[in-house]
Design an enzyme around this catalytic site. Sequence first.
Site, PDB file in Angstrom:
ATOM      1  N   HIS A   4     -25.474   4.871 -33.706  1.00 38.14           N
ATOM      2  CA  HIS A   4     -25.433   6.289 -34.105  1.00 38.14           C
ATOM      3  C   HIS A   4     -23.968   6.696 -34.260  1.00 38.14           C
ATOM      4  CE1 HIS A   4     -29.641   7.088 -33.249  1.00 38.14           C
ATOM      5  NE2 HIS A   4     -29.518   6.542 -32.066  1.00 38.14           N
ATOM      6  N   CYS A  56     -30.906   3.205 -36.238  1.00 39.06           N
ATOM      7  CA  CYS A  56     -31.580   2.972 -34.955  1.00 39.06           C
ATOM      8  C   CYS A  56     -33.091   2.826 -35.150  1.00 39.06           C
ATOM      9  CB  CYS A  56     -31.200   4.050 -33.948  1.00 39.06           C
ATOM     10  SG  CYS A  56     -31.476   3.465 -32.276  1.00 39.06           S
TER      11      CYS A  56
HETATM   12  N1  GLN Z   1     -32.184   6.180 -30.820  1.00 43.27           N
HETATM   13  C1  GLN Z   1     -33.195   5.590 -31.408  1.00 43.27           C
HETATM   14  O1  GLN Z   1     -33.481   5.809 -32.578  1.00 43.27           O
HETATM   15  C2  GLN Z   1     -34.029   4.731 -30.514  1.00 43.27           C
HETATM   16  C3  GLN Z   1     -34.973   3.810 -31.235  1.00 43.27           C
HETATM   17  C4  GLN Z   1     -36.122   3.322 -30.371  1.00 43.27           C
HETATM   18  N2  GLN Z   1     -36.929   4.421 -29.924  1.00 43.27           N
HETATM   19  C5  GLN Z   1     -35.601   2.522 -29.212  1.00 43.27           C
HETATM   20  O2  GLN Z   1     -35.602   2.966 -28.087  1.00 43.27           O
HETATM   21  O3  GLN Z   1     -35.175   1.413 -29.407  1.00 43.27           O
END
Ligand code: GLN
Length: 519
Positions: A434, A340
């Site tokens: 995830h 992510c």
């Molecule tokens: N869950 C995450 O790692 C989110 C990644 C990033 N902050 C986004 O919103 O795209």
Amino acid sequence: MSGGLLVAGTTSDAGKSVLTAGICRWLHRQGVKVAPFKAQNMSNNSAVVVGPDGRGGEIGRAQAMQAAACGLAPDLRFNPVLLKPGSDLASQVVLLGEAVDTITAGTFRHLRPRLAETAYAALAELRETYDVVICEGAGSPAEINLRAGDYVNMGLARHANLPTIVVGDIDRGGVFASMFGTVALLDPADQVLIAGFVINKFRGDLGLLQPGLDMLRHVTGRPTYGVLPWALDLWLDAEDSLAYGRVLGRPAAPHGTEWLDVAVVRLPRISNATDVEALAAEPGVRVRLTIEPAELAAADLVVLPGSKSTVADLAWLRETGLADAVAAHVAAGKPLLGLCGGFQMLGRAIHDPVESRQGSVPGLGLLPIEITFDPRKTVRQSVGTAHGGLPVRGYEIHHGYVSRTDPTLAPLLTGDDGVGEGAVLGAVHGTHWHGAFESDGFRRWFLTETARLAGRTGFQVAPATSFAAARERSLDLLGDLVEEHLDTDALWRLIESGPPAGLPFIPPGPPPTTTPPQN
Ligand SMILES: NC(=O)CC[C@H](N)C(=O)O
């Protein structure tokens, strides 16, 4: 019946989440229709729940874990308010699953009545549906500066007339003083709800502790419901085990002849760090959270996990020298995994008018992709395959998406819509998903591939680790701890009959306010 209990703590990480889960599992095993609840959680570790309208929403992972302890699918009402800190000053507000606002400490006050109302309504609904609701507090109930606006601890207990137990972590020391002080700083109407205490993480001779418990009873008029031992096997879904410098869990000896060493960069705004727990559940896989470049150099696999603040955490990665260590690791042909926010960092550029509002910044340049942030958040459960058909389940929580890619770039996964997801280039792997490593076959393939790339020829993945079974075992262990070490008859009386009558007031109560409360 409509039974309830609030599990409050003397500090954060005192063990509220695990005790709540343990009580939930104990009741569930007794055949009680029980649900968990936390009015407001502050965490970047969230789970995706499909709401009644079919859309994906977020709740804290701890409440999803407690739902599993109750034998339930997670529900948005189990954690109606989730604050996701993007920096020390600002948090995204997730209300009944949906990101509705970003707030600072100053603007929280205006939103608070709406949040409290939503939380109270969610609890009322749950109490109609379930026989018992076990509520978890947040931080300490004796945050006297915040008491006026509180709806998670004694504010909630007062609203719903919940008997309350206070859990304290004896391993930190000062547990008697903090138990006593927690009660004595509350006003009389709060104090009559505090029924007693639970000591957590005790190692040693109970006989030596007993005089202290007797004295605590003498000075507070309240019993200790039990003493939970330090349990080494309790680490799944436990956020405090994600502190840096620690090896995650208790890895069993390798199945083959060599260990596989995994270094996870402990980003300042790490999100969904529990992703790497599935790797740590495998024998012979040693997962360590770290901020040391030297540890990256020594690792077989480096993981850049999720981040609530991709651009800010990427800047931190560069400042700390970790970005250079990641580049050197990849230059040596060793495997890297970005999840992510960590995946987003691997591209050539990040265009972000939303999260950091920094505009365009260069990425690490390890994958030929670009990321653009969208104000709309993608929140969904995802199903697909990897490596020619291995089933993979995951979930997505992100604003950023891949806005530009090289058509020849191979995806890591394929969604069930047939669309490629993430990327593999040489030893560099990344995905927005995830939870994917909870899929046993995919995890085994990935670790085998990783060991090959890292030259760990003696590492052999165990043939039959089931992550779902490991999680279930850990919930059962929590239920066992509650049944073996707490006075469950007394707890049941509390849950069934509410706060006991005649609990004494312990002076001085709350100090007079000299300035108006800030929240
Ligand atoms: N869950 C995450 O790692 C989110 C990644 C990033 N902050 C986004 O919103 O795209």
